[in-house]
Write a protein that holds these residues in place. Sequence first.
Motif, PDB file in Angstrom:
ATOM      1  N   PRO A 755       9.019 -14.743 -17.916  1.00 56.37           N
ATOM      2  CA  PRO A 755       9.131 -16.190 -17.637  1.00 56.37           C
ATOM      3  C   PRO A 755       9.893 -16.517 -16.365  1.00 56.37           C
ATOM      4  CG  PRO A 755       9.560 -15.720 -19.955  1.00 56.37           C
ATOM      5  CD  PRO A 755       9.489 -14.400 -19.269  1.00 56.37           C
ATOM      6  N   ASP A 756      10.886 -15.681 -15.965  1.00 56.95           N
ATOM      7  CA  ASP A 756      11.683 -16.010 -14.786  1.00 56.95           C
ATOM      8  C   ASP A 756      11.210 -15.276 -13.535  1.00 56.95           C
ATOM      9  OD1 ASP A 756      12.394 -13.547 -15.768  1.00 56.95           O
ATOM     10  OD2 ASP A 756      14.537 -13.762 -15.314  1.00 56.95           O
ATOM     11  N   ALA A 757       9.960 -14.855 -13.531  1.00 57.49           N
ATOM     12  CA  ALA A 757       9.428 -14.200 -12.329  1.00 57.49           C
ATOM     13  C   ALA A 757       9.416 -15.198 -11.177  1.00 57.49           C
ATOM     14  CB  ALA A 757       8.014 -13.678 -12.601  1.00 57.49           C
ATOM     15  N   PRO A 758       9.742 -14.754  -9.941  1.00 57.87           N
ATOM     16  CA  PRO A 758       9.763 -15.687  -8.810  1.00 57.87           C
ATOM     17  C   PRO A 758       8.393 -16.317  -8.577  1.00 57.87           C
ATOM     18  CG  PRO A 758      10.840 -13.598  -8.260  1.00 57.87           C
ATOM     19  CD  PRO A 758      10.175 -13.397  -9.587  1.00 57.87           C
ATOM     20  N   GLY A 759       8.401 -17.533  -8.056  1.00 59.14           N
ATOM     21  CA  GLY A 759       7.153 -18.196  -7.738  1.00 59.14           C
ATOM     22  C   GLY A 759       6.351 -17.397  -6.718  1.00 59.14           C
ATOM     23  N   GLY A 760       5.042 -17.374  -6.914  1.00 59.57           N
ATOM     24  CA  GLY A 760       4.180 -16.625  -6.008  1.00 59.57           C
ATOM     25  C   GLY A 760       3.985 -15.178  -6.407  1.00 59.57           C
ATOM     26  N   THR A 761       4.602 -14.752  -7.515  1.00 60.46           N
ATOM     27  CA  THR A 761       4.466 -13.355  -7.946  1.00 60.46           C
ATOM     28  C   THR A 761       3.014 -12.998  -8.204  1.00 60.46           C
ATOM     29  OG1 THR A 761       6.681 -13.346  -8.916  1.00 60.46           O
ATOM     30  CG2 THR A 761       5.137 -11.668  -9.689  1.00 60.46           C
ATOM     31  N   MET A 762       2.303 -13.874  -8.912  1.00 57.94           N
ATOM     32  CA  MET A 762       0.920 -13.570  -9.266  1.00 57.94           C
ATOM     33  C   MET A 762      -0.007 -13.664  -8.051  1.00 57.94           C
ATOM     34  SD  MET A 762       1.645 -12.740 -12.175  1.00 57.94           S
ATOM     35  CE  MET A 762       0.012 -12.136 -12.594  1.00 57.94           C
ATOM     36  N   ASP A 763       0.299 -14.583  -7.115  1.00 58.18           N
ATOM     37  CA  ASP A 763      -0.488 -14.625  -5.875  1.00 58.18           C
ATOM     38  C   ASP A 763      -0.360 -13.313  -5.127  1.00 58.18           C
ATOM     39  OD1 ASP A 763      -1.306 -17.161  -6.400  1.00 58.18           O
ATOM     40  OD2 ASP A 763       0.041 -18.147  -4.980  1.00 58.18           O
ATOM     41  N   MET A 764       0.885 -12.810  -5.050  1.00 64.13           N
ATOM     42  CA  MET A 764       1.127 -11.535  -4.374  1.00 64.13           C
ATOM     43  C   MET A 764       0.385 -10.406  -5.066  1.00 64.13           C
ATOM     44  SD  MET A 764       3.254  -8.682  -5.081  1.00 64.13           S
ATOM     45  CE  MET A 764       4.238  -7.482  -4.220  1.00 64.13           C
ATOM     46  N   MET A 765       0.377 -10.414  -6.432  1.00 63.23           N
ATOM     47  CA  MET A 765      -0.321  -9.350  -7.158  1.00 63.23           C
ATOM     48  C   MET A 765      -1.816  -9.355  -6.860  1.00 63.23           C
ATOM     49  SD  MET A 765      -0.743  -8.729 -11.273  1.00 63.23           S
ATOM     50  CE  MET A 765       0.728  -7.749 -11.553  1.00 63.23           C
ATOM     51  N   PHE A 766      -2.420 -10.531  -6.855  1.00 62.00           N
ATOM     52  CA  PHE A 766      -3.863 -10.597  -6.624  1.00 62.00           C
ATOM     53  C   PHE A 766      -4.231 -10.182  -5.203  1.00 62.00           C
ATOM     54  CE2 PHE A 766      -4.140 -13.113 -10.528  1.00 62.00           C
ATOM     55  CZ  PHE A 766      -5.301 -12.585 -11.087  1.00 62.00           C
ATOM     56  N   VAL A 767      -3.448 -10.610  -4.236  1.00 59.02           N
ATOM     57  CA  VAL A 767      -3.741 -10.204  -2.859  1.00 59.02           C
ATOM     58  C   VAL A 767      -3.687  -8.694  -2.730  1.00 59.02           C
ATOM     59  CG1 VAL A 767      -2.918 -10.286  -0.473  1.00 59.02           C
ATOM     60  CG2 VAL A 767      -2.990 -12.380  -1.838  1.00 59.02           C
ATOM     61  N   ARG A 768      -2.644  -8.069  -3.298  1.00 56.79           N
ATOM     62  CA  ARG A 768      -2.528  -6.608  -3.221  1.00 56.79           C
ATOM     63  C   ARG A 768      -3.660  -5.923  -3.993  1.00 56.79           C
ATOM     64  NH1 ARG A 768       0.019  -6.591   1.271  1.00 56.79           N
ATOM     65  NH2 ARG A 768       2.292  -6.970   1.189  1.00 56.79           N
ATOM     66  N   LEU A 769      -4.104  -6.547  -5.126  1.00 56.37           N
ATOM     67  CA  LEU A 769      -5.219  -5.978  -5.874  1.00 56.37           C
ATOM     68  C   LEU A 769      -6.504  -6.028  -5.054  1.00 56.37           C
ATOM     69  CD1 LEU A 769      -4.652  -7.291  -9.516  1.00 56.37           C
ATOM     70  CD2 LEU A 769      -4.967  -4.907  -8.850  1.00 56.37           C
ATOM     71  N   PHE A 770      -6.704  -7.151  -4.329  1.00 51.32           N
ATOM     72  CA  PHE A 770      -7.894  -7.251  -3.474  1.00 51.32           C
ATOM     73  C   PHE A 770      -7.875  -6.150  -2.415  1.00 51.32           C
ATOM     74  CE2 PHE A 770      -8.280 -12.155  -4.128  1.00 51.32           C
ATOM     75  CZ  PHE A 770      -8.661 -11.934  -5.444  1.00 51.32           C
ATOM     76  N   GLU A 771      -6.717  -5.957  -1.815  1.00 48.77           N
ATOM     77  CA  GLU A 771      -6.612  -4.937  -0.773  1.00 48.77           C
ATOM     78  C   GLU A 771      -6.822  -3.541  -1.341  1.00 48.77           C
ATOM     79  OE1 GLU A 771      -3.435  -7.358   2.095  1.00 48.77           O
ATOM     80  OE2 GLU A 771      -2.724  -5.793   0.720  1.00 48.77           O
ATOM     81  N   TRP A 772      -6.255  -3.293  -2.522  1.00 46.85           N
ATOM     82  CA  TRP A 772      -6.427  -1.977  -3.164  1.00 46.85           C
ATOM     83  C   TRP A 772      -7.890  -1.742  -3.528  1.00 46.85           C
ATOM     84  CZ3 TRP A 772      -8.093  -0.455  -8.032  1.00 46.85           C
ATOM     85  CH2 TRP A 772      -7.842   0.864  -8.398  1.00 46.85           C
ATOM     86  N   GLY A 773      -8.540  -2.766  -4.112  1.00 48.89           N
ATOM     87  CA  GLY A 773      -9.930  -2.620  -4.500  1.00 48.89           C
ATOM     88  C   GLY A 773     -10.845  -2.384  -3.317  1.00 48.89           C
ATOM     89  N   ARG A 774     -10.580  -3.096  -2.205  1.00 48.58           N
ATOM     90  CA  ARG A 774     -11.402  -2.913  -1.010  1.00 48.58           C
ATOM     91  C   ARG A 774     -11.217  -1.499  -0.453  1.00 48.58           C
ATOM     92  NH1 ARG A 774     -10.720  -7.708   2.884  1.00 48.58           N
ATOM     93  NH2 ARG A 774      -8.571  -6.944   2.872  1.00 48.58           N
TER      94      ARG A 774
END
Length: 857
Positions: A755-774
């Motif tokens: 619950p106390d994860a910093p804002g933007g944590t999930m945006d950062m995860m998805f961007v890194r996932l896109f880069e990893w998948g590519r």
Amino acid sequence: MQRRRLAISELLSHHRRWWIPAAVACVALLGLAALRLVLDEVHLRDVRAALGAVPADRIALAAALTAASYTLLTLHDWIALRVIGRPQPWQVGATASFLGNAISYNLGLSLLTGNSARYRIYGQAGLSLAEAVKVGAIGTLAFWNGIAATAGVALLIQEAPLHLAHWTLETGAAHAFGLALLAIAVVPVILRAGGIRRIGADGFALPLPDARHLFALVAVSVVDLLIASSVLFVLVPGLEADVFPAFFVAYVLAIVVAIFAHVPGGLGVFEAVVLAALPADKPAVFAGLLLYRLVYYLLPLFVAASVLVLREASALRRPIGAGLSLIDKVGRALAPGAITLLVFAAGFILLVSGALPGVRTRLSDLDALLPLPFIEGSHLAGSLVGTLLLLVAPALNARLRSGFVMARVLLVAGIVFSLLKGLDYEEAGMQFVILAILQYARPAFYRRGGIATEPLDGRWLAAAAAALGLSVWAGFFAYKRVPYSDELWWRFALNGNAPRFLRATFAAGVLMAAIAFWHLLMGRSARPAAGTADLPAEVAKTALAYASRTDANLAFTGDKRFVISTARDAFLMYRVRGRTWIVMGDPVGPEAAWGELVWSIRRACDAAHGRLCFYQISADMLPLTIDMGLEAMKYGEEAHVDLADFTLEGPQAKDFRAALRRATREGMTFAVVPPAEVPAIMPDLRAVSDAWLVDRPGGEKRFSLGPFDPDYLARFPVAVVRHGERMLAFANIWTNGAPDGDGGEMSVDLMRYIPDAPGGTMDMMFVRLFEWGRAQGYATFNLGIAPLAGLPEDRLAPIWAKIGRTLFERGERLYRFTGLRAFKAKFQPRWEPRYIATPGGLPRLRALVALVGAVND
């Protein structure tokens, strides 16, 4: 006080299924009690004498008038179809009208019974449920206009005080009431003249007929009421033509009271009002009412059920899916229900026959052939067989082969006992006809399982109890002059009709109560499901190699069953909830095998008396669902990101760049843990999951989402975001296709964060996932469904689309519909529609309720 009212309202709403039938039952009991009071001085022998006084030519005339009445009523539907702008051939409207009227006249609740029958016909002719209901509503409007017009004219032409039982309506008052009724009859004309073309809201607006159509509809109603009342008039011996106006007013009054009472067929209520309102000889009127009930109500119902079964026998003899014509579908839908009604009627006839005294001359003839114990035993057995026929009806309605076999045995037994208890050859002949119809429709009863596998529905039990109650009422009426004593139970004599009635009624009541208690104690028997609970590893490996969607990995959640193709290269997954079989997504495997899989589960579901529902299917599945007779509706849109085109450049990616800068500044790291190393980080994953679940009611879900299960998670790579040694978020990664540069799809399944994860944590995860998948060679990233997104907004859109659109726009408190779509829209995805396919009509609503329950389990 407000809380108490709210609690009472919730209680009534929760138990609505039971208190509405209970209220109807109470009204029916009051009607029968009133009928008993009216008939207090009437003897059975007088009624029999009055029945004998009705000549055969009058009964034939009544039957002819009945045929004319039902034929005339077909014009209601024929005209109404033109009023709503959907004209059909007369044969289609006539079939729907006859079935709807024959059923609703006997069962009442025309909105559910008669309109359901109409929709079975009109639905196959291309009309929607709303249009079928409009046809019935226009017919109802015409009926009430006809009531008002005919009663108004009858009162206006009255030249003397009107005497109805103990109530007298003076001539002036009669004329005033007549004018008021005529004014009511012309209200639709006034509304139409005032420019009003429709009544109701945009969702369901009933068109008002123009003057020409309205006049035709009312004319049909007026003539029909005159004909229908004439059926009763000619069946009552001793009535003269000059009393017809008073008789007609009494008839109309009885019809209105019976309709408002909502008692099936107005049974008891209609008779009580007519008897109370007419000053004529009570035994003669009651005899006429009995014949009227037989000729105008039961005979058309029997004809409708019999003709339907015989006409549609060819459709019943074909396997599921052999044909999709109108006749095929109507036959499969209605014929088993019609047979069920006939078998139920056979049981009711046996019970009533067992309650009434036998014919003395026939008993004397039988006494010369059989000893008294055989006669006594046959009488008791006949009533027990009648009770069992009432209770076996649900198994027939479920198309169980065991129900068919049991009904056939019981009907043969009923024929034998009808003859042995009093040479009731008319009763035996009717059962023989029903037996022949049942045998002719034998292929309709193909489902396996014992009778106990179909639960005894409370409504069926209530109907059976009502039938038994009516037979008890008939017996008490027949023997009301016989004083009760305990010795009656043990008196055995050839003419001992009252003792036989007591013993048979007691035995039938005990049998019904015992079966009801047995069902209650045993509960609903588990229905064996088709398919297998295990997915062989080699089948999964082969099928997943063909999969184009990552949600095929839901096969490993452990809550589903599987149908496997003959070639063992494809499967589909499903779950059974109640009677609804819910298929999750498209079949997995080569598309050439899809047809085999979906028809396999269609047949298995039908054999188990289930309803089939496909959830989150793609457009590629729509032709197959249409072929199966299901109706598809858009559920939402699925977001797909083309990884090759995803970029952090440009103004649309500024939030992503900010999230990455913040993550770097705060020391957050991203990593993908391979499946072999996932067990080592399981404690950290569980900590994050437990924290995430604290504010999420309902716990783990498995059907359309993977659960937090160590064995399940260890099958997939897991993306993690850490802040130092502390894990902030994770998501297991689904993949399909070859990650070698040839493309393929990836997505995330179980995605959780503290619950106390910093804002933007999930945006950062998805961007890194896109880069990893590519980098791994995947072509697209599936962001999942945005429920109820993209539904049509046009006013001509179907009602379910309007409801879904309203929920999407205004239901944020129930679910983050718009917020979820907005989050996914940030990644500039390509949206693809996803659908739900279910049966039409009321089964759709039930399937959707079961689907909601399965998704939230």
